[in-house]
Design a protein around this motif. Structure first.
Motif, PDB file in Angstrom:
ATOM      1  N   LYS A 183       0.843  -1.196   0.000  1.00 32.45           N
ATOM      2  CA  LYS A 183       0.000   0.000   0.000  1.00 32.45           C
ATOM      3  C   LYS A 183       0.879   1.247   0.000  1.00 32.45           C
ATOM      4  O   LYS A 183       1.839   1.350   0.750  1.00 32.45           O
ATOM      5  CB  LYS A 183      -0.927  -0.004   1.217  1.00 32.45           C
ATOM      6  CG  LYS A 183      -1.910   1.139   1.175  1.00 32.45           C
ATOM      7  CD  LYS A 183      -2.940   1.056   2.274  1.00 32.45           C
ATOM      8  CE  LYS A 183      -3.830   2.275   2.073  1.00 32.45           C
ATOM      9  NZ  LYS A 183      -5.003   2.322   2.803  1.00 32.45           N
ATOM     10  N   GLY A 184       0.552   2.187  -0.875  1.00 32.33           N
ATOM     11  CA  GLY A 184       1.319   3.416  -1.004  1.00 32.33           C
ATOM     12  C   GLY A 184       0.492   4.630  -0.617  1.00 32.33           C
ATOM     13  O   GLY A 184      -0.509   4.516   0.083  1.00 32.33           O
ATOM     14  N   SER A 185       0.889   5.782  -1.105  1.00 35.93           N
ATOM     15  CA  SER A 185       0.212   7.045  -0.831  1.00 35.93           C
ATOM     16  C   SER A 185      -0.795   7.345  -1.936  1.00 35.93           C
ATOM     17  O   SER A 185      -0.415   7.578  -3.086  1.00 35.93           O
ATOM     18  CB  SER A 185       1.249   8.176  -0.760  1.00 35.93           C
ATOM     19  OG  SER A 185       0.602   9.439  -0.876  1.00 35.93           O
ATOM     20  N   ALA A 186      -2.084   7.343  -1.581  1.00 38.74           N
ATOM     21  CA  ALA A 186      -3.124   7.663  -2.562  1.00 38.74           C
ATOM     22  C   ALA A 186      -2.964   9.098  -3.064  1.00 38.74           C
ATOM     23  O   ALA A 186      -3.246   9.385  -4.226  1.00 38.74           O
ATOM     24  CB  ALA A 186      -4.508   7.455  -1.960  1.00 38.74           C
ATOM     25  N   LYS A 187      -2.482   9.986  -2.200  1.00 37.82           N
ATOM     26  CA  LYS A 187      -2.294  11.392  -2.600  1.00 37.82           C
ATOM     27  C   LYS A 187      -1.235  11.485  -3.699  1.00 37.82           C
ATOM     28  O   LYS A 187      -1.431  12.152  -4.717  1.00 37.82           O
ATOM     29  CB  LYS A 187      -1.893  12.227  -1.379  1.00 37.82           C
ATOM     30  CG  LYS A 187      -1.795  13.700  -1.678  1.00 37.82           C
ATOM     31  CD  LYS A 187      -1.512  14.520  -0.434  1.00 37.82           C
ATOM     32  CE  LYS A 187      -1.435  15.979  -0.830  1.00 37.82           C
ATOM     33  NZ  LYS A 187      -0.833  16.810   0.169  1.00 37.82           N
ATOM     34  N   LYS A 188      -0.101  10.805  -3.500  1.00 35.68           N
ATOM     35  CA  LYS A 188       0.940  10.793  -4.538  1.00 35.68           C
ATOM     36  C   LYS A 188       0.444  10.064  -5.787  1.00 35.68           C
ATOM     37  O   LYS A 188       0.744  10.449  -6.909  1.00 35.68           O
ATOM     38  CB  LYS A 188       2.216  10.138  -4.001  1.00 35.68           C
ATOM     39  CG  LYS A 188       2.920  11.017  -2.981  1.00 35.68           C
ATOM     40  CD  LYS A 188       4.174  10.363  -2.454  1.00 35.68           C
ATOM     41  CE  LYS A 188       4.843  11.280  -1.452  1.00 35.68           C
ATOM     42  NZ  LYS A 188       5.764  10.584  -0.574  1.00 35.68           N
ATOM     43  N   GLY A 189      -0.345   9.012  -5.576  1.00 35.86           N
ATOM     44  CA  GLY A 189      -0.922   8.271  -6.685  1.00 35.86           C
ATOM     45  C   GLY A 189      -1.865   9.125  -7.515  1.00 35.86           C
ATOM     46  O   GLY A 189      -1.910   9.007  -8.744  1.00 35.86           O
ATOM     47  N   ALA A 190      -2.627  10.008  -6.852  1.00 36.60           N
ATOM     48  CA  ALA A 190      -3.543  10.905  -7.572  1.00 36.60           C
ATOM     49  C   ALA A 190      -2.756  11.825  -8.495  1.00 36.60           C
ATOM     50  O   ALA A 190      -3.165  12.077  -9.637  1.00 36.60           O
ATOM     51  CB  ALA A 190      -4.374  11.715  -6.573  1.00 36.60           C
ATOM     52  N   THR A 191      -1.625  12.319  -8.024  1.00 38.14           N
ATOM     53  CA  THR A 191      -0.769  13.175  -8.855  1.00 38.14           C
ATOM     54  C   THR A 191      -0.231  12.387 -10.046  1.00 38.14           C
ATOM     55  O   THR A 191      -0.250  12.879 -11.177  1.00 38.14           O
ATOM     56  CB  THR A 191       0.385  13.753  -8.010  1.00 38.14           C
ATOM     57  OG1 THR A 191      -0.182  14.514  -6.936  1.00 38.14           O
ATOM     58  CG2 THR A 191       1.287  14.647  -8.843  1.00 38.14           C
ATOM     59  N   LEU A 192       0.219  11.165  -9.800  1.00 43.47           N
ATOM     60  CA  LEU A 192       0.697  10.313 -10.898  1.00 43.47           C
ATOM     61  C   LEU A 192      -0.419  10.045 -11.897  1.00 43.47           C
ATOM     62  O   LEU A 192      -0.198  10.077 -13.106  1.00 43.47           O
ATOM     63  CB  LEU A 192       1.227   8.978 -10.354  1.00 43.47           C
ATOM     64  CG  LEU A 192       2.634   8.990  -9.797  1.00 43.47           C
ATOM     65  CD1 LEU A 192       2.906   7.719  -9.004  1.00 43.47           C
ATOM     66  CD2 LEU A 192       3.657   9.134 -10.918  1.00 43.47           C
ATOM     67  N   PHE A 193      -1.629   9.794 -11.399  1.00 48.23           N
ATOM     68  CA  PHE A 193      -2.753   9.530 -12.303  1.00 48.23           C
ATOM     69  C   PHE A 193      -2.994  10.748 -13.198  1.00 48.23           C
ATOM     70  O   PHE A 193      -3.155  10.605 -14.404  1.00 48.23           O
ATOM     71  CB  PHE A 193      -4.025   9.185 -11.516  1.00 48.23           C
ATOM     72  CG  PHE A 193      -5.143   8.718 -12.408  1.00 48.23           C
ATOM     73  CD1 PHE A 193      -5.260   7.379 -12.747  1.00 48.23           C
ATOM     74  CD2 PHE A 193      -6.061   9.612 -12.927  1.00 48.23           C
ATOM     75  CE1 PHE A 193      -6.270   6.942 -13.600  1.00 48.23           C
ATOM     76  CE2 PHE A 193      -7.079   9.184 -13.780  1.00 48.23           C
ATOM     77  CZ  PHE A 193      -7.185   7.848 -14.107  1.00 48.23           C
ATOM     78  N   LYS A 194      -2.992  11.943 -12.592  1.00 44.67           N
ATOM     79  CA  LYS A 194      -3.228  13.167 -13.371  1.00 44.67           C
ATOM     80  C   LYS A 194      -2.159  13.363 -14.440  1.00 44.67           C
ATOM     81  O   LYS A 194      -2.466  13.781 -15.555  1.00 44.67           O
ATOM     82  CB  LYS A 194      -3.252  14.388 -12.447  1.00 44.67           C
ATOM     83  CG  LYS A 194      -4.558  14.564 -11.721  1.00 44.67           C
ATOM     84  CD  LYS A 194      -4.586  15.861 -10.931  1.00 44.67           C
ATOM     85  CE  LYS A 194      -5.708  15.846  -9.922  1.00 44.67           C
ATOM     86  NZ  LYS A 194      -5.270  15.886  -8.544  1.00 44.67           N
TER      87      LYS A 194
END
Length: 110
Positions: A7-18
């Motif tokens: 499990k990682g950081s959803a916040k950092k993942g949101a930036t990667l997704f964008k």
């Protein structure tokens, strides 16, 4: 062998997704298919299953059930994981980036 999903950081993942995914995919419920399929509900779904999206035969035949681990493995190198996929994304080489992105996809797509 691919790195195990953690499990990682959803916040950092949101930036990667964008920055890496949103140009081709939507993730919200009822979102449109773009160059790639809408990803809402992707976890536990099998590859090649979004209604109204034109998949390659390779993607339909792959029969991958998307989980945190299979998504992480796929995102390392999509063309190696499903040879014949039309996904033009080169992959995320760093396990930490994949963990963050998969954590976000899991949360945002359910």
């Amino acid at each position: 062998m691919p790195a195990p999903y953690e499990k990682g950081s959803a916040k950092k993942g949101a930036t990667l997704f964008k920055t890496r995914c949103a140009q081709c995919h939507t993730i919200e419920k009822g979102g449109p298919n773009k160059v790639g399929p809408n990803l809402h509900g992707v976890m536990s779904r099998h590859s090649g299953q979004v209604e109204g999206y034109s998949y390659t035969e390779a993607n339909k035949r792959a029969g991958v059930e998307w989980s945190e681990q299979t998504m992480s493995d796929y995102l390392e190198n999509p063309k190696k994981y499903i040879p014949g996929t039309k996904m033009a994304f080169g992959g995320l080489k760093k396990p930490k980036d994949r963990n963050d992105l998969v954590t976000y996809i899991k949360e945002a797509s359910s």
